[in-house]
Scaffold this motif. Structure first.
Motif, PDB file in Angstrom:
ATOM      1  N   MET A   1     -11.625   7.701  -2.631  1.00 19.21           N
ATOM      2  CA  MET A   1     -11.474   6.620  -1.696  1.00 19.21           C
ATOM      3  C   MET A   1      -9.945   6.075  -2.114  1.00 19.21           C
ATOM      4  SD  MET A   1     -13.687   3.189  -0.404  1.00 19.21           S
ATOM      5  CE  MET A   1     -14.706   4.401   0.378  1.00 19.21           C
ATOM      6  N   TYR A   2      -9.871   5.808  -3.255  1.00 17.08           N
ATOM      7  CA  TYR A   2      -8.356   5.150  -3.697  1.00 17.08           C
ATOM      8  C   TYR A   2      -7.257   6.280  -3.348  1.00 17.08           C
ATOM      9  CZ  TYR A   2      -9.343   1.052  -6.300  1.00 17.08           C
ATOM     10  OH  TYR A   2      -9.852  -0.171  -6.728  1.00 17.08           O
ATOM     11  N   SER A   3      -7.424   7.554  -3.283  1.00 12.51           N
ATOM     12  CA  SER A   3      -6.405   8.253  -2.805  1.00 12.51           C
ATOM     13  C   SER A   3      -5.956   8.330  -1.414  1.00 12.51           C
ATOM     14  CB  SER A   3      -7.027   9.898  -2.951  1.00 12.51           C
ATOM     15  OG  SER A   3      -7.894  10.324  -2.357  1.00 12.51           O
ATOM     16  N   LEU A   4      -6.885   7.659  -0.416  1.00 13.43           N
ATOM     17  CA  LEU A   4      -6.780   7.327   0.874  1.00 13.43           C
ATOM     18  C   LEU A   4      -6.771   5.948   1.104  1.00 13.43           C
ATOM     19  CD1 LEU A   4      -9.791   9.690   2.106  1.00 13.43           C
ATOM     20  CD2 LEU A   4      -7.335  10.228   2.049  1.00 13.43           C
ATOM     21  N   ARG A   5      -6.253   5.082   0.063  1.00 17.11           N
ATOM     22  CA  ARG A   5      -6.268   3.752   0.384  1.00 17.11           C
ATOM     23  C   ARG A   5      -5.186   3.092   1.178  1.00 17.11           C
ATOM     24  NH1 ARG A   5      -4.543   4.656  -4.995  1.00 17.11           N
ATOM     25  NH2 ARG A   5      -2.279   4.318  -5.437  1.00 17.11           N
ATOM     26  N   ASN A   6      -4.176   3.951   1.327  1.00 21.56           N
ATOM     27  CA  ASN A   6      -3.065   3.511   2.441  1.00 21.56           C
ATOM     28  C   ASN A   6      -3.469   3.813   3.807  1.00 21.56           C
ATOM     29  OD1 ASN A   6      -1.318   2.474   0.465  1.00 21.56           O
ATOM     30  ND2 ASN A   6      -0.608   4.453   0.066  1.00 21.56           N
ATOM     31  N   GLN A   7      -3.883   2.879   4.677  1.00 24.25           N
ATOM     32  CA  GLN A   7      -4.293   2.817   5.884  1.00 24.25           C
ATOM     33  C   GLN A   7      -3.188   2.649   7.171  1.00 24.25           C
ATOM     34  OE1 GLN A   7      -7.743   3.995   6.683  1.00 24.25           O
ATOM     35  NE2 GLN A   7      -7.304   4.651   4.584  1.00 24.25           N
ATOM     36  N   GLY A   8      -2.263   2.414   6.696  1.00 20.04           N
ATOM     37  CA  GLY A   8      -1.027   2.123   7.566  1.00 20.04           C
ATOM     38  C   GLY A   8      -1.094   0.850   8.199  1.00 20.04           C
ATOM     39  N   LYS A   9      -0.979   0.536   9.196  1.00 17.15           N
ATOM     40  CA  LYS A   9      -0.878  -0.957   9.817  1.00 17.15           C
ATOM     41  C   LYS A   9      -2.029  -1.564   9.516  1.00 17.15           C
ATOM     42  CE  LYS A   9       1.689   0.600  13.853  1.00 17.15           C
ATOM     43  NZ  LYS A   9       1.997   0.493  15.426  1.00 17.15           N
ATOM     44  N   PRO A  10      -2.125  -3.066   9.080  1.00 13.62           N
ATOM     45  CA  PRO A  10      -3.124  -3.704   8.831  1.00 13.62           C
ATOM     46  C   PRO A  10      -3.951  -4.125  10.202  1.00 13.62           C
ATOM     47  CG  PRO A  10      -1.250  -5.141   8.907  1.00 13.62           C
ATOM     48  CD  PRO A  10      -0.819  -3.654   8.953  1.00 13.62           C
ATOM     49  N   LEU A  11      -5.236  -4.492   9.844  1.00 18.26           N
ATOM     50  CA  LEU A  11      -5.902  -5.024  11.128  1.00 18.26           C
ATOM     51  C   LEU A  11      -5.352  -6.214  11.546  1.00 18.26           C
ATOM     52  CD1 LEU A  11      -9.774  -3.916  10.240  1.00 18.26           C
ATOM     53  CD2 LEU A  11      -8.161  -2.623  11.201  1.00 18.26           C
ATOM     54  N   GLN A  12      -5.397  -6.712  12.903  1.00 22.29           N
ATOM     55  CA  GLN A  12      -4.838  -7.868  13.071  1.00 22.29           C
ATOM     56  C   GLN A  12      -5.741  -8.497  14.185  1.00 22.29           C
ATOM     57  OE1 GLN A  12      -0.784  -7.374  14.661  1.00 22.29           O
ATOM     58  NE2 GLN A  12      -0.065  -7.143  12.613  1.00 22.29           N
TER      59      GLN A  12
END
Length: 229
Positions: A199-210
């Protein structure tokens, strides 16, 4: 140890519709160096055990297995702790999205323990959180669905795990910077360490939820079940 075929039930069910073509350039979200480290630790164990044969000398095999397995778990644990310790969660707004992800698929539930908690459980344990009545009010919420697909499709091969090491519950934060942080686990030790590091290897999700133009953070739960066939 077993070599049976295994099936995962990633109990991460979202009642979202109309999200398509979300998975292009998925490799941009994968930390390839971390994946390499995880594979390296597991491969080292396999290589260390190659000279030993259980049928030829079960006592020696058992001793070597215990030694090298303990070494593997220590290295996995050290890697996990390093990742966990470097996380800093923001002081931004934490939200509880009402009803989000609480629908469960009966076909999946029938195949696993009925005590498995809801697919996504928003943990409103932050002193500052706001209830959102409709998930459609949250911008970029489709990224959670995209993450679910990447998480399951890229999961490491775990056919070599012990038969008792077949479940894991991960709790984590999707923070205001769009990154997954503070992944905690409960369940089989090796399986959970592999799951958390993956899961840490996929931690960058791009844009944050807003929400209403402001970045938000949510607390999520990811149950994982391994069915041995």
């Amino acid at each position: 140890m077993f070599k049976n075929n295994c099936t995962f039930f990633f109990v991460f069910i979202l009642s979202l519709a109309g999200f398509q073509n979300l998975y292009a350039q998925e490799n941009d979200f994968i930390d390839k160096e971390l994946v390499k480290q995880l594979r390296g630790i597991r491969h080292e164990f396999d290589e260390n055990m190659k000279p030993y044969d259980y049928k030829t000398d079960p006592d020696l095999y058992g001793k070597k297995f215990s030694f090298f397995y303990s070494e593997k778990i220590t290295k996995l644990n050290n890697l996990y702790n390093r990742l966990y310790d470097q996380d800093t969660v923001s002081e931004g707004l934490a939200v509880d999205i009402k009803g989000f992800g609480t629908n469960q698929n009966p076909e999946i539930i029938e195949k696993i323990d009925e005590s498995v908690p809801p697919a996504i459980m928003i943990q409103s344990d932050s002193p500052k959180f706001q209830v959102i009545e409709d998930y459609r009010q949250v911008e970029n919420i489709q990224q959670v669905l995209a993450f679910r697909k990447r998480f399951s499709e890229n999961f490491p091969n775990v056919n070599d795990l012990s038969e008792d090491d077949t479940y894991c519950d991960l709790n984590f934060v999707l923070d205001t910077d769009g990154k997954i942080k503070k992944i905690k686990y409960k369940g089989g030790r090796e399986f959970c360490l592999i799951s958390a590091i993956h899961m840490y290897s996929l931690r960058n999700q791009g844009k944050p939820l807003q929400f209403q133009g402001k970045p938000i953070k949510i607390y999520l739960k990811q149950p994982i079940r391994l069915k041995v066939e």
